[in-house]
Design a protein around this motif. Structure first.
Motif, short mmCIF file in Angstrom:
data_model
loop_
_atom_site.label_atom_id
_atom_site.label_comp_id
_atom_site.label_asym_id
_atom_site.label_seq_id
_atom_site.Cartn_x
_atom_site.Cartn_y
_atom_site.Cartn_z
N HIS A 141 0.83 -1.20 0.00
CA HIS A 141 0.00 0.00 0.00
C HIS A 141 0.87 1.25 0.00
CE1 HIS A 141 -3.31 2.62 1.17
NE2 HIS A 141 -2.57 3.06 2.17
N GLY A 142 0.71 2.09 -1.01
CA GLY A 142 1.42 3.35 -1.04
C GLY A 142 2.88 3.27 -1.39
N ARG A 143 3.30 2.18 -1.96
CA ARG A 143 4.71 1.99 -2.29
C ARG A 143 5.11 2.78 -3.53
NH1 ARG A 143 8.16 -0.67 -5.42
NH2 ARG A 143 9.98 -1.63 -4.48
N ILE A 144 6.33 3.27 -3.56
CA ILE A 144 6.87 3.91 -4.76
C ILE A 144 6.96 2.82 -5.84
CG2 ILE A 144 8.88 5.05 -5.75
CD1 ILE A 144 9.46 6.11 -2.91
N VAL A 145 6.45 3.10 -7.02
CA VAL A 145 6.40 2.09 -8.07
C VAL A 145 7.74 1.97 -8.79
CG1 VAL A 145 3.93 2.31 -8.42
CG2 VAL A 145 5.46 3.71 -9.77
N ASP A 146 8.02 0.75 -9.29
CA ASP A 146 9.24 0.51 -10.04
C ASP A 146 9.09 0.96 -11.50
OD1 ASP A 146 10.46 -0.67 -7.82
OD2 ASP A 146 9.59 -2.62 -8.29
N ASN A 147 7.90 0.81 -12.04
CA ASN A 147 7.62 1.11 -13.44
C ASN A 147 6.76 2.37 -13.51
OD1 ASN A 147 6.78 1.20 -16.08
ND2 ASN A 147 6.01 -0.89 -16.13
N THR A 148 7.20 3.38 -14.25
CA THR A 148 6.44 4.64 -14.31
C THR A 148 5.05 4.43 -14.90
OG1 THR A 148 7.46 5.19 -16.42
CG2 THR A 148 8.47 6.11 -14.44
N GLY A 149 4.84 3.37 -15.67
CA GLY A 149 3.51 3.09 -16.22
C GLY A 149 2.53 2.62 -15.16
N ASP A 150 3.01 2.31 -13.97
CA ASP A 150 2.16 1.87 -12.87
C ASP A 150 1.79 3.00 -11.91
OD1 ASP A 150 2.19 -0.74 -13.80
OD2 ASP A 150 3.91 -1.30 -12.56
N LYS A 151 2.23 4.20 -12.20
CA LYS A 151 1.94 5.33 -11.32
C LYS A 151 0.46 5.70 -11.42
CE LYS A 151 6.39 7.65 -11.07
NZ LYS A 151 7.09 8.92 -11.28
N PRO A 152 -0.07 6.38 -10.39
CA PRO A 152 -1.46 6.85 -10.44
C PRO A 152 -1.66 7.81 -11.61
CG PRO A 152 -0.57 7.06 -8.24
CD PRO A 152 0.57 6.69 -9.13
N LEU A 153 -2.88 7.91 -12.07
CA LEU A 153 -3.23 8.71 -13.24
C LEU A 153 -4.15 9.85 -12.83
CD1 LEU A 153 -3.21 8.90 -16.37
CD2 LEU A 153 -5.18 7.39 -16.35
#
Length: 142
Positions: A101-113
């Motif tokens: 929960h709330g983790r910094i994502v490894d892939n920029t495509g997985d960031k919130p929109l």
């Protein structure tokens, strides 16, 4: 530490002194008992006031319960009749949770929109998590 927080953009006043980040398919459980038979009552319930942190296991119904809907209905009937009850449907199996929960994502495509019809309120291609509140307020009041 301070250097690591800066590297990940977590160096702001609301950050703790030390920030631990889990692997993307893991989470830090709060389970402090070694035997589920002695787990506190709140561990099997949705109880945000007694749990020491966010519990993603609350999103699941215990797969060990043979007839979970029947058990839930029985508990609700006891509640309706004024009896004491414990809504103990939450599993104690941390392996059911497949992420953090709330983790910094490894892939920029997985960031919130962020989708908006007011692109002039956005600065560039991305915003920090700290800017979301102000962005929402700008949408409401501008």
């Amino acid at each position: 530490d301070d250097e690591g927080k800066s590297e990940f953009g977590l160096d702001h006043p609301r950050s703790g002194e030390l920030v631990a980040i889990s692997q993307s398919d893991r989470w830090f459980t709060y389970y402090y008992w070694l035997d589920d038979a002695v787990a506190p009552d709140f561990a099997r319930t949705v109880d945000i006031h007694r749990k020491p942190g966010y519990d993603p296991a609350e999103l699941f119904i215990d797969p060990k319960i043979s007839f979970p809907r029947l058990k839930g209905a029985w508990i609700l009937l006891k509640k309706a009749l004024g009896f004491r009850y414990l809504m103990d449907l939450i599993p104690l199996d941390a392996s059911l949770v497949k992420g953090s929960h709330g983790r910094i994502v490894d892939n920029t495509g997985d960031k919130p929109l962020v989708i908006t019809d007011q692109p002039e309120l956005l600065e560039g291609d991305s915003i920090s998590a700290l800017q979301v509140r102000d962005l929402i307020l700008d949408h409401i009041f501008k």
